[in-house]
Design an enzyme around this catalytic site. Sequence first.
Site, PDB file in Angstrom:
ATOM      1  N   SER A   1      -9.718  -0.700   7.442  1.00 14.12           N
ATOM      2  CA  SER A   1      -9.213  -0.566   6.068  1.00 14.12           C
ATOM      3  C   SER A   1      -8.537  -1.793   5.480  1.00 14.12           C
ATOM      4  O   SER A   1      -8.190  -1.787   4.299  1.00 14.12           O
ATOM      5  CB  SER A   1      -8.233   0.593   5.987  1.00 14.12           C
ATOM      6  OG  SER A   1      -8.938   1.787   5.882  1.00 14.12           O
TER       7      SER A   1
ATOM      8  N   SER B   1      -9.717   1.786   3.318  1.00 14.07           N
ATOM      9  CA  SER B   1      -8.885   2.562   2.423  1.00 14.07           C
ATOM     10  C   SER B   1      -7.872   1.740   1.626  1.00 14.07           C
ATOM     11  O   SER B   1      -7.320   2.231   0.646  1.00 14.07           O
ATOM     12  CB  SER B   1      -8.134   3.621   3.230  1.00 14.07           C
ATOM     13  OG  SER B   1      -7.228   2.997   4.124  1.00 14.07           O
TER      14      SER B   1
ATOM     15  N   LYS C   1       0.851  -1.210   0.000  1.00  8.30           N
ATOM     16  CA  LYS C   1       0.000   0.000   0.000  1.00  8.30           C
ATOM     17  C   LYS C   1       0.877   1.247   0.000  1.00  8.30           C
ATOM     18  O   LYS C   1       1.906   1.293   0.698  1.00  8.30           O
ATOM     19  CB  LYS C   1      -0.898  -0.027   1.246  1.00  8.30           C
ATOM     20  CG  LYS C   1      -1.893   1.123   1.325  1.00  8.30           C
ATOM     21  CD  LYS C   1      -2.773   0.967   2.567  1.00  8.30           C
ATOM     22  CE  LYS C   1      -3.827   2.065   2.683  1.00  8.30           C
ATOM     23  NZ  LYS C   1      -4.657   1.912   3.904  1.00  8.30           N
TER      24      LYS C   1
HETATM   25  N1  GLN Z   1     -12.911   3.814   6.832  1.00  8.11           N
HETATM   26  C1  GLN Z   1     -12.277   4.237   8.042  1.00  8.11           C
HETATM   27  C2  GLN Z   1     -11.930   5.698   7.967  1.00  8.11           C
HETATM   28  O1  GLN Z   1     -12.298   6.302   7.023  1.00  8.11           O
HETATM   29  C3  GLN Z   1     -11.078   3.394   8.302  1.00  8.11           C
HETATM   30  C4  GLN Z   1      -9.897   3.835   7.547  1.00  8.11           C
HETATM   31  C5  GLN Z   1      -8.706   3.009   7.894  1.00  8.11           C
HETATM   32  O2  GLN Z   1      -8.814   1.968   8.523  1.00  8.11           O
HETATM   33  N2  GLN Z   1      -7.548   3.504   7.482  1.00  8.11           N
HETATM   34  O3  GLN Z   1     -11.316   6.231   8.828  1.00  8.11           O
END
Ligand code: GLN
Length: 479
Positions: free
Chosen positions: A180, A156, A81
């Site tokens: 995420s 994400s 990532k």
């Molecule tokens: N969807 C969650 C957020 O927007 C989690 C994001 C993540 O785990 N990096 O914060």
Amino acid sequence: MSIDAAGLTISAVRRGLQEKRFSACELAKEALRFAERENPKTNAYLHFCPERALEAARRVDEALARGEHPGPLGGVPVAVKDVIVARGVRNTCGSRLLANYIPPYDATAVIRLEQAGGVILGKTNCDEFAMGSSTENSAFGPVRNPAALDRVPGGSSGGSAAVVAQGTAVVSLGSDTGGSIRQPAAFCGVVGVTPTYGRVSRYGLVAFASSLDHIGPFARNVSDAAGLLKVIAGRDEMDSTSAFAPVPDYHAAMSGEVRGLKIGLPKEYYAGLASETGDQIMKAVEVLNRLGCQVVDISLPHTEYAISAYYIICTAEASSNLARYDGVRYTIRSSCSETLTDMYRSTRGEGFGAECKRRIMLGTYVLSHGYYDAYYLKAQKVRSLITRDFQQAFQQVDAIVTPVSPFPAFKLGEKLSDPLEMYLSDIYTITGDLAGIPCMSLPCGTTANGLPIGMQILTKHFDEAGMFRLAHAYEQAAG
Ligand code: GLN
């Protein structure tokens, strides 16, 4: 020689190398060719690093030629990532601000991956600074879900989930702050693991919310996920929050008996599910039952406060962590400014996308004098209650099984105009991060129109071995 790069697993790569069906260099070249050809369909990779990949593959071939073991990931094509840095490889975090940033060092996870023989093909697309649930917040365009190209891959870490589902990497690394890894794994139909907080060093992971950030693996099966976690886990001097806890042999643990294990189903997680999701999860629970697990109802009473607490804590930490992107260090610099303060303002104004700005403002607000006690401190207290819910539950049960997301992958654009609606898709994953316990998403069937559904398994702190054992038993039984 023909290599089916799309269908490989870690053990298939090992066998292929042992039987000399291909060399690591041949595999790396073919995997890169295939990934570059397929990537326009999904936009899952942001950039490739062919020189670094071939260099790593050459080291594997040399080790093999000397008769040495090439390492547990010997020759395996991996994607990372784009929030986990690799020296000399552009690292954007999905942000316009970092469009040209070339990190001068390697993340610990990257070093360990390559020491184990892994071959990093490139960096994957993600929501800007890992903020989002759909990978639509990337400055470099959204990722499409390989299972349904008009749908999001989750986020994400949508790019890291998509490459594994698409077959353009064998395994990948993502990061998880509120879901995420697990949510995109569920949406794309692959395995995704969020280890215990502190299990994997965060050194070289660009910080979003430091007390919640985790690095973890994506894979096409439980064994590969366990193998990758084993490689990257363990104490690291460079991250003072990384744990001293010894890392067990997950593969050995995986084959253990699950008969007699107690599985808790928290009632708060089973209301409000899309019906097909609920049906598939209950079928998976029946499989566990047939394997001899004892299924019991439990309660995690503070679940309803998790989203509110999470979006206060993570925005507070993000507002502090993102203060460093000021146009002086790292980032692009706005050209239309006369004073220093102007330069900060216009650089950040031009560079950050809407979601990052929203979170920086919210985070600054909840930390401000007069509001700190009412918001941030209160959220931390709620976090303790949620952690205690889990501790009490694990006195009764060995593992907890829940859905990963209330619904399967949604259409691109469907939730973009309503941030609150987007935040709600994290309802079942956030609690695990707040408590810091290991949790994973495991494919458990699809909807009638073929959209993958994920089941979540959670265990107590540092019991990744127990989590993998249950997941592996389910995977074997469910075929
Ligand atoms: N969807 C969650 C957020 O927007 C989690 C994001 C993540 O785990 N990096 O914060």
